[in-house]
Design an enzyme around this catalytic site. Structure first.
Site, mmCIF file in Angstrom:
data_model
loop_
_atom_site.group_PDB
_atom_site.id
_atom_site.type_symbol
_atom_site.label_atom_id
_atom_site.label_comp_id
_atom_site.label_asym_id
_atom_site.label_seq_id
_atom_site.Cartn_x
_atom_site.Cartn_y
_atom_site.Cartn_z
ATOM 1 N N ASP A 1 0.821 -1.209 0.017
ATOM 2 C CA ASP A 1 -0.191 0.118 0.136
ATOM 3 C C ASP A 1 0.802 1.140 -0.109
ATOM 4 O O ASP A 1 1.737 1.398 0.743
ATOM 5 C CB ASP A 1 -0.915 -0.024 1.255
ATOM 6 N N GLU B 1 1.947 -0.240 -4.807
ATOM 7 C CA GLU B 1 0.825 0.869 -4.977
ATOM 8 C C GLU B 1 1.959 2.080 -5.128
ATOM 9 O O GLU B 1 1.952 2.796 -4.063
ATOM 10 C CB GLU B 1 -0.175 1.069 -4.213
HETATM 11 C C1 GLC Z 1 -4.309 2.943 -0.750
HETATM 12 C C2 GLC Z 1 -5.460 2.186 -0.833
HETATM 13 C C3 GLC Z 1 -6.647 2.845 -0.440
HETATM 14 C C4 GLC Z 1 -6.166 3.352 1.155
HETATM 15 C C5 GLC Z 1 -5.028 4.139 1.107
HETATM 16 C C6 GLC Z 1 -4.671 4.552 2.627
HETATM 17 O O1 GLC Z 1 -4.279 4.000 -1.698
HETATM 18 O O2 GLC Z 1 -5.619 1.574 -1.920
HETATM 19 O O3 GLC Z 1 -7.883 2.166 -0.379
HETATM 20 O O4 GLC Z 1 -7.341 4.416 1.509
HETATM 21 O O5 GLC Z 1 -4.056 3.554 0.530
HETATM 22 O O6 GLC Z 1 -4.244 3.190 3.018
#
Ligand code: GLC
Ligand code: CA
Length: 508
Positions: free
Chosen positions: A200, A255
């Site tokens: 994440d 991500e």
């Molecule tokens: C990422 C996740 C999202 C979450 C954020 C904070 O972007 O995909 O759903 O709210 O991180 O953890």
């Protein structure tokens, strides 16, 4: 040598909305177990579960209060072990979501850290004194709303950093003890047999050591999007050394929320950082041949340069669904052919294979702090309400549950579900689609055409981004089309929004 994650199709499960086994309205691990037949039938290779950990659910388990357990409403560790075993039994893989940038404010580390400036866990988080004017330490803005990324803690008279909600304090990755503690959480799940992690907001781990202000004109973008620091690279290498000490080649998918292919590509290092990184550019661009040509060229330019393997994503739990964004099922289907036939690893989001739209929520029904509920609506398994959810679901269903339900689409060879399944089968049957080279073919305006080749195998894709019939210079056997029967001979005439995968007829 290819790695499994280069040839796999990865399917994202949002457990809360996938399938409910016990009638409390909330999807759960048993619900996933009960639908493994479906996932196997669909033909996906790997499941990615968004967070399943205990959490006060301020951000639906992206606020983790215990990294080494399962949220009781989802199940328990024994059930998780069973899930891993059954997934593996079916020759699929399973990846968890790892949330290293922040914990929940209810996590014992933070509870201890905020109890006193002398806490052994104080430096697990980022604490700063007030600015000279008594306000927050700098102008960083948290995600989703234009508010400071800092909250003042009355008891210890300092501010703590949170790039997301105040309930999600950022961990201090400059502290080696944090790195060790978080490495342990990876090992906990790797020891249980998981095949890797989706990581994440991984680009956020390295913070500006000076904690300088963000440029005033860019501030509204929120610090999450602005953050990009060279200091991230040694951190990624360190994480990699932990993950890759396991023999099943666990995947590291990051991500990297930077919406810029050149920056995203840099998170692969020299093959010694991330394996895969999400490149979200396509999710922010319209459905036009020009826009996609540019996106694809940028990926080729920046990813190929470092021999990084691309990912392709149309949908996830954070963005409006592609049918909703493109305002058309036909366009979304054609785009699906694209992400499954470009060079790279496709990620599908549950319900995408059904052509689901966002649920239309009234203002008062929105409960997600990031306003993303619409894409997270429950899966309609059965045609009749409550759509295979024993007592209904925690939130409303997407539109057209009666006709888009799995049980209905499974019977219809022209359904979106059948197209996705055929597409995944086609990938399994054609190494050219999984790992072949990519090159553009000449195409008229409004159309993109490319070929994939691996040794003697050659496959062409033609995609009409317009609503007009367009003629292309191509003849051959239709392997798959979003607008006609397969096994026809393609005469070169593309229908409105049609995507076609074909085997060219070799010249006599
Ligand atoms: C990422 C996740 C999202 C979450 C954020 C904070 O972007 O995909 O759903 O709210 O991180 O953890
Ligand atoms: Ca349940």
């Amino acid at each position: 040598m290819r790695s499994w994650w280069q040839e796999a199709v990865i399917y994202q499960i949002y457990p809360r909305s996938f399938a409910d086994s016990n009638g409390d309205g909330i999807g759960d691990l048993q619900g996933i177990l009960d639908h493994l037949d479906y996932l196997e039938w669909l033909g996906v290779d790997c499941l990615w579960l968004t967070p399943i950990y205990p959490s006060p659910m301020a951000d639906f388990s992206y606020d983790v209060s215990n990294y080494t357990d399962v949220w009781p409403l989802f199940g328990d560790l024994a059930l998780f072990d069973e899930l891993v075993a059954q997934v593996h039994e079916r020759h699929m893989r399973i990846v968890l979501d790892w949330v290293p940038n922040h914990t929940s404010s209810e996590h014992p580390w933070f509870q201890d850290a905020r109890s006193s400036r002398d806490s052994a866990f104080r430096d697990f988080y980022v604490w700063k004194d007030s600015a000279p004017d008594g306000g927050p330490p700098n102008n960083w803005v948290r995600s989703w709303v234009n508010e400071p990324a800092w909250t003042f803690d009355q008891q210890t008279q300092q501010w703590y950093l949170h790039c997301f909600l105040p309930e999600q304090p950022d961990l201090n990755w400059a502290n080696p003890a944090v790195r060790t503690a978080m490495a342990d959480t990876l090992c906990f799940w790797l020891d249980r047999g998981v095949d890797g992690f989706r990581m994440d907001v991984i680009h956020l781990l390295a913070k500006d050591p000076e904690f300088g202000d963000d440029p005033e004109d860019l501030k509204v973008l929120s610090h999450v999007v602005l953050n990009h620091r060279e200091e991230i690279h040694p951190i990624l290498r360190e994480i990699r050394s932990v993950v890759k000490s396991y023999e099943n080649d666990p995947v590291m998918v990051g991500e990297v929320y930077l919406i810029d292919a050149s920056l995203v590509a840099s998170y692969h290092g020299n093959g010694d950082e991330l394996d895969l990184a999400f490149n979200f550019e396509p999710m922010f661009r319209p459905f036009t041949a020009e826009a996609w040509r540019e996106i694809i060229d940028r990926v080729i330019e920046h990813f190929d340069a470092r021999q990084a393997w691309p990912t392709w994503v149309l949908n996830n739990h954070d963005a409006p669904r592609s049918v909703t964004r493109f305002r058309s099922l036909e366009r979304a289907r054609a785009a699906a052919v694209m992400v499954c036939t470009l060079r790279g690893t496709p990620f599908l989001f549950q319900g995408e294979e059904l052509g689901l739209e966002n649920a239309a929520l009234e203002g008062g029904e929105v409960i997600d702090p990031g306003f993303r509920d619409g894409a997270r609506a429950p899966i309609p398994w059965k045609s009749a309400a409550p759509h295979g959810w024993p007592n209904g679901a925690w939130m409303q269903f997407p539109p057209d549950g009666e006709t888009k339900a799995v049980e209905v689409q499974r019977q219809d060879p022209t359904s979106t579900l059948s197209i996705y399944r055929a597409l995944l089968q086609l990938r399994r049957e054609h190494k050219a689609l999984r790992r072949g080279s990519f090159s553009w073919l000449e195409s008229p305006e409004g159309v993109l055409s490319w070929q994939r080749r691996e040794e003697e195998q050659l496959v062409e894709v033609h995609l009409n981004f317009t609503r007009d019939v367009v003629a292309v210079e191509a003849r051959g056997e239709v392997l798959l089309s979003t607008g006609r029967d397969h096994a026809e001979v393609f005469d070169g005439s593309l229908r409105a929004y049609e995507a076609i995968v074909m085997r060219p007829t070799t010249a006599p």
